[in-house]
Motif scaffolding. Sequence first.
Motif, PDB file in Angstrom:
ATOM      1  N   ARG A 116       8.081  63.531  61.786  1.00 18.38           N
ATOM      2  CA  ARG A 116       6.804  62.867  61.563  1.00 18.38           C
ATOM      3  C   ARG A 116       5.776  63.833  61.015  1.00 18.38           C
ATOM      4  O   ARG A 116       4.893  63.446  60.242  1.00 18.38           O
ATOM      5  CB  ARG A 116       6.320  62.217  62.854  1.00 18.38           C
ATOM      6  N   GLY A 117       5.899  65.102  61.399  1.00 14.85           N
ATOM      7  CA  GLY A 117       5.003  66.100  60.836  1.00 14.85           C
ATOM      8  C   GLY A 117       5.207  66.249  59.334  1.00 14.85           C
ATOM      9  O   GLY A 117       4.240  66.329  58.566  1.00 14.85           O
ATOM     10  N   ARG A 118       6.480  66.268  58.921  1.00 17.36           N
ATOM     11  CA  ARG A 118       6.767  66.351  57.482  1.00 17.36           C
ATOM     12  C   ARG A 118       6.323  65.080  56.762  1.00 17.36           C
ATOM     13  O   ARG A 118       5.962  65.125  55.578  1.00 17.36           O
ATOM     14  CB  ARG A 118       8.261  66.589  57.264  1.00 17.36           C
ATOM     15  N   ALA A 119       6.358  63.951  57.472  1.00 19.25           N
ATOM     16  CA  ALA A 119       6.016  62.674  56.847  1.00 19.25           C
ATOM     17  C   ALA A 119       4.512  62.428  56.779  1.00 19.25           C
ATOM     18  O   ALA A 119       4.084  61.443  56.163  1.00 19.25           O
ATOM     19  CB  ALA A 119       6.682  61.537  57.605  1.00 19.25           C
ATOM     20  N   ALA A 120       3.725  63.286  57.401  1.00 22.59           N
ATOM     21  CA  ALA A 120       2.277  63.057  57.414  1.00 22.59           C
ATOM     22  C   ALA A 120       1.711  62.939  56.003  1.00 22.59           C
ATOM     23  O   ALA A 120       0.777  62.165  55.759  1.00 22.59           O
ATOM     24  CB  ALA A 120       1.573  64.180  58.178  1.00 22.59           C
ATOM     25  N   SER A 121       2.293  63.676  55.071  1.00 21.49           N
ATOM     26  CA  SER A 121       1.787  63.644  53.696  1.00 21.49           C
ATOM     27  C   SER A 121       2.458  62.575  52.843  1.00 21.49           C
ATOM     28  O   SER A 121       1.931  62.192  51.794  1.00 21.49           O
ATOM     29  CB  SER A 121       1.987  65.015  53.029  1.00 21.49           C
ATOM     30  N   THR A 122       3.606  62.066  53.272  1.00 22.54           N
ATOM     31  CA  THR A 122       4.334  61.073  52.468  1.00 22.54           C
ATOM     32  C   THR A 122       4.180  59.644  52.984  1.00 22.54           C
ATOM     33  O   THR A 122       4.531  58.688  52.277  1.00 22.54           O
ATOM     34  CB  THR A 122       5.832  61.421  52.416  1.00 22.54           C
ATOM     35  N   LEU A 123       3.647  59.481  54.207  1.00 24.57           N
ATOM     36  CA  LEU A 123       3.508  58.150  54.780  1.00 24.57           C
ATOM     37  C   LEU A 123       2.706  57.198  53.894  1.00 24.57           C
ATOM     38  O   LEU A 123       3.054  56.011  53.788  1.00 24.57           O
ATOM     39  CB  LEU A 123       2.876  58.250  56.167  1.00 24.57           C
ATOM     40  N   PRO A 124       1.633  57.659  53.213  1.00 23.04           N
ATOM     41  CA  PRO A 124       0.893  56.723  52.352  1.00 23.04           C
ATOM     42  C   PRO A 124       1.746  56.087  51.255  1.00 23.04           C
ATOM     43  O   PRO A 124       1.387  55.027  50.743  1.00 23.04           O
ATOM     44  CB  PRO A 124      -0.216  57.608  51.749  1.00 23.04           C
TER      45      PRO A 124
END
Length: 308
Positions: free
Chosen positions: A21-29
């Motif tokens: 989820r930390g890695r996804a913080a920038s890709t979630l949008p």
Amino acid sequence: MSDDTPDLRRVFDRALIARRRGRAASTLPDADFLLTEATQAIAERLAVVLRDFPRAVCLGAQDGRLARALADDRRIGTVISTESCPAMLAGLPHPRLAADEEILPFAAASLDLVVAPLSLHWVNDLPGTLAQIRRALRPDGLFLAVLFGGGTLRELRGSLLQAEADLVGGASLRIDPFLDVRDAGGLLQRAGFALPVADTEILTVRYADPLRLLADLRAMGWTNALAGRSRRPLRRDVLAHALEIYAERHHDPDGRIRASFEFVHLSGWAPHESQQQPLRPGTARMRLAEALGTREQPAGDKAGGADR
């Protein structure tokens, strides 16, 4: 317990979930459609509740969209956002709090509203977390949540199992298990909630091909997080075969493939004397047969009916 002994109570690898989820913080949008749906569902259910909530918590707030929506609601006072992932926490509105959904830091009877948008299906002890939420709510406090249900990604799950069975002679769990809605109401009751409600809906998302689905799952940080998952990478030929099976079995006439996401909606209230209470046995003023407008059948007789 030694490091080699499996902990049967630990279904999910929480540390792995936090890293992903930390890695996804920038890709979630780029893949936030499910979170948008969950936020809207909770907001719609809250809109029909005619009361104020001075202190609310958004549990596992992710990118903060639900917390911001609550803050714009004039019926809701302070909204506290919690997150166990530091990268997600940094982007949340204040007040915000680092907190693990499995160990809640709130005092008893200190909250009026707790909401959880797609954040509770990866806790290892869901009954325990629900009990902590119930304890933190003031009398007549409200809990609303959306979790993934067991029908989530059923197409991908079946395709991967079949591909491994075909090429490897066995199968590993590659998709996380999720909540069965048939168990959800009982869990709410067990945690002490009054007026518990659990219902479900299936969201069908269409993709040009299965690879786009896999890309979205990675962007959301929602990939296999089982503590007992196979540590061996999925072989390329197995993955290719799984994608072929998927495209063959789950496509629409226009060639696009379907992906199912089951939302389990939970709601419950902290008990309060003002809430509707069931009648005590023997206090009913009307017989059931009268209410239904039917003739009461004496015990031992058989009523007529259609053949089976």
